[in-house]
Write an enzyme that holds these catalytic residues in place. Structure first.
Site, short mmCIF file in Angstrom:
data_model
loop_
_atom_site.label_atom_id
_atom_site.label_comp_id
_atom_site.label_asym_id
_atom_site.label_seq_id
_atom_site.Cartn_x
_atom_site.Cartn_y
_atom_site.Cartn_z
N LYS A 1 -1.86 9.05 -3.04
CA LYS A 1 -2.00 9.05 -1.58
C LYS A 1 -1.33 10.26 -0.93
O LYS A 1 -0.55 10.98 -1.53
CB LYS A 1 -1.48 7.73 -1.00
CG LYS A 1 -2.54 6.62 -1.17
CD LYS A 1 -2.18 5.33 -0.52
CE LYS A 1 -3.34 4.33 -0.73
NZ LYS A 1 -2.98 2.97 -0.33
N ARG B 1 -1.10 -0.47 -8.19
CA ARG B 1 -2.57 -0.23 -8.19
C ARG B 1 -2.78 1.28 -8.31
O ARG B 1 -2.39 2.03 -7.42
CB ARG B 1 -3.14 -0.77 -6.87
CG ARG B 1 -4.63 -0.55 -6.68
CD ARG B 1 -5.05 -1.04 -5.29
NE ARG B 1 -6.47 -0.85 -5.07
CZ ARG B 1 -7.01 0.30 -4.66
NH1 ARG B 1 -6.25 1.34 -4.45
NH2 ARG B 1 -8.31 0.38 -4.48
N1 PMM Z 1 -5.37 1.25 -0.74
C1 PMM Z 1 -6.65 1.60 -0.88
C2 PMM Z 1 -7.61 0.65 -1.28
N2 PMM Z 1 -7.26 -0.62 -1.52
N3 PMM Z 1 -5.61 -2.29 -1.65
C3 PMM Z 1 -4.33 -2.65 -1.50
N4 PMM Z 1 -3.98 -3.93 -1.75
N5 PMM Z 1 -3.37 -1.78 -1.10
C4 PMM Z 1 -3.65 -0.48 -0.83
O1 PMM Z 1 -2.73 0.27 -0.44
C5 PMM Z 1 -4.99 -0.04 -0.98
C6 PMM Z 1 -5.96 -0.99 -1.40
C7 PMM Z 1 -7.06 3.01 -0.62
O2 PMM Z 1 -6.90 3.80 -1.75
P1 PMM Z 1 -8.11 4.22 -2.75
O3 PMM Z 1 -9.13 4.94 -1.91
O4 PMM Z 1 -7.45 5.10 -3.72
O5 PMM Z 1 -8.69 3.01 -3.38
#
Ligand code: PMM
Length: 268
Positions: free
Chosen positions: A204, A244
């Site tokens: 991020k 994640r």
């Molecule tokens: N961030 C993204 C997508 N899904 N889910 C949770 N629980 N927490 C997060 O911070 C989160 C998420 C966005 O990131 P990506 O585009 O790399 O998936």
């Protein structure tokens, strides 16, 4: 938790796994590299993103969930839509990860309650198209913890047992880098809410800012995986339930090291 974005436009891996068979292959690889869960999403939530059409989200997500489940992979679904969550649960998803914590779709909580699956409640202040305008805090840790507590109570009140909830500080969502870093430093305060904590900072913006060169230019998202692994170690050391991440192998190793250090501390 390995990230599998079946999208053309996610900030770090958009377009890579947009095709169902490429997505399936990548999901199986994530599991082989050590992901205990593969988080399948069909809607980008990067800052400024507009929403995807419901049928299109369904088309992206459900076949990938079904295919990975058939391969024996544990799958979570990353969606703000009850209809997508419901179909994903029917296809075998074992957890619903809703970045809005059930706020985006009033039908979400009843679907999760009926589905009997765990639910991730993330700190969220509004949709991505203008969320950066909501990154205003006096005391970021206190406010995020209070807002998460209120959201957890509301979800429990609407019928999902507290024991099924996971909480997430929502790094990068209506937050500037200093807010994200402050929350990572204070994960103990988030844990004090009494539910398992998911930390999702992979690649991020705040990591990009930490790594920026003297001219302030951040490295591209795919060059932030070592920083992500460092974040995973820090999160695991503070007792996070899961991280994640896009690059699973490095974070799986980081989590293992944190676990052994904690165990050694217990023995020493
Ligand atoms: N961030 C993204 C997508 N899904 N889910 C949770 N629980 N927490 C997060 O911070 C989160 C998420 C966005 O990131 P990506 O585009 O790399 O998936």
């Amino acid at each position: 938790m390995g990230v599998l974005n079946v999208t053309p436009d996610s900030f770090s891996d958009g377009g890579h796994w947009f095709d169902t068979s490429a997505a399936l292959k990548h999901g199986v690889n994530l599991a082989a590299e050590g992901a205990d869960l593969v988080d399948v999403g069909g809607e980008s939530t990067r800052p400024g993103a507009s929403r995807v059409d419901e049928q299109e989200e369904m088309r992206r997500v459900v076949p990938v969930v079904r295919g990975l489940v058939a391969e024996g992979v544990l799958v979570s679904v990353d969606t703000m839509r009850a209809s997508v969550a419901e179909q994903a649960i029917d296809a075998g998803a074992v957890l619903v990860n809703d970045v809005s914590g059930g706020l985006a779709d009033p039908a979400m909580i009843p679907v999760v309650a009926a589905g009997g699956v765990p639910f991730v409640v993330m700190h969220w202040r509004g949709f991505s198209h203008d969320m950066n305008t909501r990154a205003v805090y006096g005391d970021v840790v206190g406010e995020v913890v209070a807002e998460l507590r209120a959201r957890v109570d509301a979800v429990v009140g609407a019928g999902v047992p507290r024991e099924r909830l996971v909480i997430d500080p929502g790094l990068g969502f209506a937050k500037e880098a200093r807010h994200d870093l402050g929350l990572v430093a204070a994960l103990g305060d988030v844990r004090a809410l009494g539910r398992p904590v998911l930390v999702a900072g992979s690649r991020k913006r705040f990591l990009g800012q930490v790594l920026a060169g003297p001219d302030g230019t951040p490295p591209p998202a795919h060059e932030r995986d070592a920083a992500t692994a460092a974040l995973s170690a820090i999160a695991a050391h503070q007792g996070a339930w899961a991280v994640r991440v896009h690059d699973v192998r490095a974070s799986a190793d980081a989590v293992r090291v944190a676990r052994e250090v904690a165990a050694a501390g217990g023995r020493a």
